[in-house]
Design an enzyme around this catalytic site. Sequence first.
Site, PDB file in Angstrom:
ATOM      1  N   SER A 439       0.725  -1.252  -0.106  1.00 17.66           N
ATOM      2  CA  SER A 439      -0.026   0.191  -0.101  1.00 17.66           C
ATOM      3  C   SER A 439       0.887   1.374  -0.042  1.00 17.66           C
ATOM      4  O   SER A 439       0.347   2.356   0.122  1.00 17.66           O
ATOM      5  CB  SER A 439      -1.095  -0.030   1.134  1.00 17.66           C
ATOM      6  OG  SER A 439      -0.469   0.238   2.237  1.00 17.66           O
ATOM      7  N   LYS A 482      -6.434   4.222   8.570  1.00 14.99           N
ATOM      8  CA  LYS A 482      -5.330   5.052   7.951  1.00 14.99           C
ATOM      9  C   LYS A 482      -5.982   6.490   8.013  1.00 14.99           C
ATOM     10  O   LYS A 482      -4.963   7.592   8.059  1.00 14.99           O
ATOM     11  CB  LYS A 482      -5.222   4.639   6.630  1.00 14.99           C
ATOM     12  CG  LYS A 482      -4.207   3.381   6.463  1.00 14.99           C
ATOM     13  CD  LYS A 482      -4.331   2.896   5.067  1.00 14.99           C
ATOM     14  CE  LYS A 482      -3.132   1.603   4.993  1.00 14.99           C
ATOM     15  NZ  LYS A 482      -3.157   1.027   3.612  1.00 14.99           N
TER      16      LYS A 482
END
EC number: 3.4.21.53
Length: 531
Positions: A439, A482
Site C-alpha cells: 500500500s 489510515k
Amino acid sequence: DGSADYRARVETADLPEKVREAALREVGKLERASDASPEAGWIRTWLDTVLEMPWSTRTEDNTDLTAARAVLDADHAGLSDVKDRILEYLAVRNRRAERDLGVIGGRGSGAVLALAGPPGVGKTSLGESVARALGRRFVRVSLGGIRDEAEIRGHRRTYVGALPGRIVRALREAGSMNPVVLLDEVDKLSAGYAGDPAAALLEVLDPAQNHTFRDHYLEVDLDLSDVLFLATANVVEAIPGPLLDRMELVTLDGYTEDEKVAIARDHLLPRQRERAGLTADEVDVDPSALGRIAGEYTREAGVRQLERALAKIMRKVAVALTDDAAPVRVDAENLVRYLGRPKHTPESAERTAVPGVATGLAVTGAGGDVLFIEATSMEGDPGLTLTGQLGDVMKESAHIALSYLRANGRRLGLDPNALAGRRIHLHVPAGAVPKDGPSAGITMVTALASLASGRPVRPEFGMTGEVTLSGRVLPIGGVKQKLLAAHRAGLTEVIIPARNEPDLDDLPTEVREALTVHTLADVADVLALAL
Ligand code: ATP
Ligand code: MG
C-alpha cells in the site's frame, strides 16, 4: 487429607457419573499406595483438581437484550456498530440455546466472536462487559507468547510438575461451567517445538468436539459447549488461518479526537479520579484539556496513553491538594503544569519541506499511522538501494515505482535524466520497525517524482494505494484506520484508490468533514495533485 476423606468427598461431590467413576478409581489407588510415596502425592493433587472443578455449577443467563444493551452502553461510550454486532451474536445464541436445549454439542452458536483492533480501543474490556451483560462469570486467558500445546491442553500426569491446561484452569477460576472465556491475543500464539497450540485451541472452539474436550492432565471429558468464547487480536493477519476460519470478526479501528474526549470525560476521568481518592468537587479536567491531551500529548488509535496521562494528573493533584485549597480545574492552558510540554507536534510540514519526501498512511500493530518515505539520488552504481526493514512485497513496490517513473517520466514532465544512470536510495523510517505490504506504492512514486522534479510534495497530503507498472492505483486495506491516523497527524488532504471509495462510509463524520479525500485510479493524477 487421608484417603478416607477423599473417598467421602468424591462420594458427596456433585460429579458427572464418568468423572465420579474415574475419581473413585484414583481413590482406590490412593488407598493402596503408601502415604509418603510420590504417587500418593500426584493422586491427591489430581483429586484436588477434579474436586475443585465446578462440574455442576451454572449461572443463569440474562437473556433480556435490552438490559444487555444497557450494560454495554454503561461500560463503553460509542462503538455502536460493535455493540450491535455483539447483541446480534447474543440474540442468535439465545435462540439456538432455546431450540437445541439438551442436545449435546448443539448449544454453542458455532462461530466465535473475535474483537480485532489496535491497542487500547477496548477489546478486553468489552469482553468483560459482555460477561456482565449476560450475567456470566468472566475469565481472561492470555495467549500471548504461548508456544506449547500443553499450555492449552495440559501435561500428561506422568510428567513431572504436570498441570492442567489453561482451559481447565479458566473454568476452575470461573467457578462455573458457562463463563465467558476471553481468549486474549490469539494473534500472539505461535507454533513451537512442542506441538501447535492453535490446533489444540481449534478443538476447544469446535462445537462438534468441545462437549467432550479432554485435557491431558484431567483425563476426563469436559463439556465446554456452554462456555461463551470470545477472542481478541491486534493484527488479524497474524491469527492462525484455521482459527480465523472459526471466527466472526468485529473490527475496532480506533477513535477520533471527539470520541476520545467523550470516553475520557465519561469513563477514564471518573475512574482515575476515584483511584486517586479524589472527588469531582476537588478536581475537574476541562474538555478542552482532554482534547489537547488526545491531540498533542498522545498519538494513538486507542485511549490507553490518554488514561495514563489522566492518572498522572490525578496523582499530581492528590499531592498538591490540601484540605482548604480551592478545587483544581485543569484546562488547556494550565495543562503544561501537570504534563510538561506537548510531545507530538504535526511534523508533516517539516518533513516534506525538501523534495523527495512523501507522507504515506499505513496500518501497524499499533493502529493507523503516518510514515514518511524519503528518496534521494547520488552518483555511482546505477540501481536502487532500499532501507528501513522493508518486506519483500514493499521492496517490489519500490522497484515498480522506479520502473514506472523511468518509463513514463517524459510524459509526466519529469527530467528524464534525473533518475537515469544514478544510484537511487529509498528509505522508510522508522528504520528499526519491519514493514510490509503493497500500500505504499503510490507514496513511493510520489517521493521519487518529487525528487526527480525538485518540487516538494504538498505538506497537507497523505496517501495510500498499491501501484502497478502501468500506473494504475489498486485498492488496499485498513482505510478507516489510515484516515483516522491522517486526521490525528493534522493532514487535511488524503489520496486513496478509487476502488476504496465504499470504505468511506465507515468513517466518522468528524473525520469525513475534516479531510478532503481524493479517490484516484491513475498514479499520474496522484502526482498532478500532490506535487
Ligand atoms: P490491547 O490490544 O492493548 O490489549 P484493548 O483493546 O484490549 O488493548 P482495553 O484494555 O480493553 O484495550 O482498553 C483500554 C482502556 O480503555 C480500558 O480501561 C477501557 O475500559 C478503556 N476504553 C476503551 N474504549 C472505551 C470506550 N469506548 N468507552 C469507555 N472506555 C473505553
Ligand atoms: Mg487487551
